[in-house]
Enzyme design. Sequence first.
Site, PDB file in Angstrom:
ATOM      1  N   ARG A  45       0.845  -1.193   0.000  1.00 48.64           N
ATOM      2  CA  ARG A  45       0.000   0.000   0.000  1.00 48.64           C
ATOM      3  C   ARG A  45       0.884   1.247   0.000  1.00 48.64           C
ATOM      4  O   ARG A  45       2.006   1.228   0.510  1.00 48.64           O
ATOM      5  CB  ARG A  45      -0.923   0.012   1.219  1.00 48.64           C
ATOM      6  CG  ARG A  45      -1.905  -1.160   1.258  1.00 48.64           C
ATOM      7  CD  ARG A  45      -2.704  -1.170   2.551  1.00 48.64           C
ATOM      8  NE  ARG A  45      -3.667  -2.266   2.586  1.00 48.64           N
ATOM      9  CZ  ARG A  45      -3.388  -3.486   3.059  1.00 48.64           C
ATOM     10  NH1 ARG A  45      -2.169  -3.743   3.551  1.00 48.64           N
ATOM     11  NH2 ARG A  45      -4.303  -4.437   3.044  1.00 48.64           N
ATOM     12  N   LYS A  72      -2.211  -2.520   8.019  1.00 49.58           N
ATOM     13  CA  LYS A  72      -3.667  -2.402   8.174  1.00 49.58           C
ATOM     14  C   LYS A  72      -4.227  -3.517   9.030  1.00 49.58           C
ATOM     15  O   LYS A  72      -5.123  -3.312   9.845  1.00 49.58           O
ATOM     16  CB  LYS A  72      -4.320  -2.417   6.781  1.00 49.58           C
ATOM     17  CG  LYS A  72      -5.813  -2.192   6.792  1.00 49.58           C
ATOM     18  CD  LYS A  72      -6.349  -2.152   5.358  1.00 49.58           C
ATOM     19  CE  LYS A  72      -7.849  -1.915   5.331  1.00 49.58           C
ATOM     20  NZ  LYS A  72      -8.373  -1.870   3.945  1.00 49.58           N
ATOM     21  N   HIS A 134      -3.123   3.261  -5.552  1.00 53.36           N
ATOM     22  CA  HIS A 134      -3.730   2.009  -5.112  1.00 53.36           C
ATOM     23  C   HIS A 134      -3.949   1.061  -6.292  1.00 53.36           C
ATOM     24  O   HIS A 134      -4.009  -0.155  -6.111  1.00 53.36           O
ATOM     25  CB  HIS A 134      -5.051   2.270  -4.394  1.00 53.36           C
ATOM     26  CG  HIS A 134      -5.555   1.088  -3.625  1.00 53.36           C
ATOM     27  ND1 HIS A 134      -4.935   0.631  -2.482  1.00 53.36           N
ATOM     28  CD2 HIS A 134      -6.594   0.244  -3.851  1.00 53.36           C
ATOM     29  CE1 HIS A 134      -5.586  -0.435  -2.028  1.00 53.36           C
ATOM     30  NE2 HIS A 134      -6.592  -0.687  -2.835  1.00 53.36           N
ATOM     31  N   ARG A 137      -1.695  -2.156  -6.995  1.00 51.21           N
ATOM     32  CA  ARG A 137      -1.981  -3.435  -6.345  1.00 51.21           C
ATOM     33  C   ARG A 137      -2.979  -4.252  -7.169  1.00 51.21           C
ATOM     34  O   ARG A 137      -2.787  -5.447  -7.388  1.00 51.21           O
ATOM     35  CB  ARG A 137      -2.531  -3.184  -4.930  1.00 51.21           C
ATOM     36  CG  ARG A 137      -1.457  -2.731  -3.973  1.00 51.21           C
ATOM     37  CD  ARG A 137      -2.016  -2.112  -2.705  1.00 51.21           C
ATOM     38  NE  ARG A 137      -2.937  -2.944  -1.952  1.00 51.21           N
ATOM     39  CZ  ARG A 137      -2.567  -3.885  -1.100  1.00 51.21           C
ATOM     40  NH1 ARG A 137      -1.279  -4.135  -0.896  1.00 51.21           N
ATOM     41  NH2 ARG A 137      -3.471  -4.571  -0.421  1.00 51.21           N
ATOM     42  N   HIS A 160      -3.568  -9.204   2.471  1.00 49.72           N
ATOM     43  CA  HIS A 160      -5.001  -9.256   2.711  1.00 49.72           C
ATOM     44  C   HIS A 160      -5.310 -10.250   3.820  1.00 49.72           C
ATOM     45  O   HIS A 160      -4.615 -11.256   3.974  1.00 49.72           O
ATOM     46  CB  HIS A 160      -5.748  -9.688   1.440  1.00 49.72           C
ATOM     47  CG  HIS A 160      -5.892  -8.591   0.444  1.00 49.72           C
ATOM     48  ND1 HIS A 160      -6.245  -8.806  -0.868  1.00 49.72           N
ATOM     49  CD2 HIS A 160      -5.731  -7.242   0.561  1.00 49.72           C
ATOM     50  CE1 HIS A 160      -6.291  -7.665  -1.510  1.00 49.72           C
ATOM     51  NE2 HIS A 160      -5.990  -6.698  -0.668  1.00 49.72           N
ATOM     52  N   TYR A 170      -5.849 -21.055  11.207  1.00 42.54           N
ATOM     53  CA  TYR A 170      -4.870 -22.132  11.036  1.00 42.54           C
ATOM     54  C   TYR A 170      -3.827 -21.857   9.973  1.00 42.54           C
ATOM     55  O   TYR A 170      -2.740 -22.438  10.008  1.00 42.54           O
ATOM     56  CB  TYR A 170      -5.600 -23.439  10.716  1.00 42.54           C
ATOM     57  CG  TYR A 170      -6.341 -24.000  11.898  1.00 42.54           C
ATOM     58  CD1 TYR A 170      -5.673 -24.726  12.880  1.00 42.54           C
ATOM     59  CD2 TYR A 170      -7.702 -23.776  12.054  1.00 42.54           C
ATOM     60  CE1 TYR A 170      -6.344 -25.227  13.983  1.00 42.54           C
ATOM     61  CE2 TYR A 170      -8.385 -24.273  13.156  1.00 42.54           C
ATOM     62  CZ  TYR A 170      -7.704 -24.997  14.121  1.00 42.54           C
ATOM     63  OH  TYR A 170      -8.366 -25.483  15.219  1.00 42.54           O
TER      64      TYR A 170
END
Length: 210
Positions: A45, A72, A134, A137, A160, A170
């Site tokens: 970012r 984030k 942005h 990305r 993400h 997990y």
Amino acid sequence: MRPPVAHSKPLSLDEIPIFLKKINEYGGRVETVTAIRLLMLTMVRSKELREATWDEFDLNGAVWRIPAHRMKMRREHIVPLSTQTVELLKDLYPLTGHRGWLFPNSRRPDMPIAATTLNRAIEYMGYAGKFTCHGFRSTASTILNEKGYRPDVIERSLAHSEKNAVRRAYNQAEYLPERHQMLQDWADYLDGLKEDKAKVIPINKNGTFS
């Protein structure tokens, strides 16, 4: 009044060589051009790059560790660095390496560059209302998915969060070897587009650039 912007709009395959040419022709600060190139190469970012400090980087190990408090998702993010990225950082170091920030603010050196700096440079290149930082990305994500790279590897590179709560609990994999290869392939691919040699590249059986 500035026109509305589709913030995540990606560049198409045909648009990337044009954009790369405009970066080369841009007459602004070297630091600004370097930051834009690094955004294209690393999939991070804009805020994560703008606020980066030199102590986060291991150029010999080709790794960038972004601390959790700057992310984030509040989780440390490890970015494997392509050879092209390391070269850009080594070229940048003589300019800003004596400062804490990779990209110090020219008016307030104790602060990083402002959020608007990079987007204004992109606007100046002719992309006002069409493209923002942005979008790098989504550009990388779109093309890498089309080229057959594993979604988990791409999503981890984008930092993400896993939407499935059970899987998120997990799956803590970093996929570093795959991510390093993917980002190196991506950097090589961009170099090829810049040289007009990579407009049509087939996918090999492993789902990578060939």
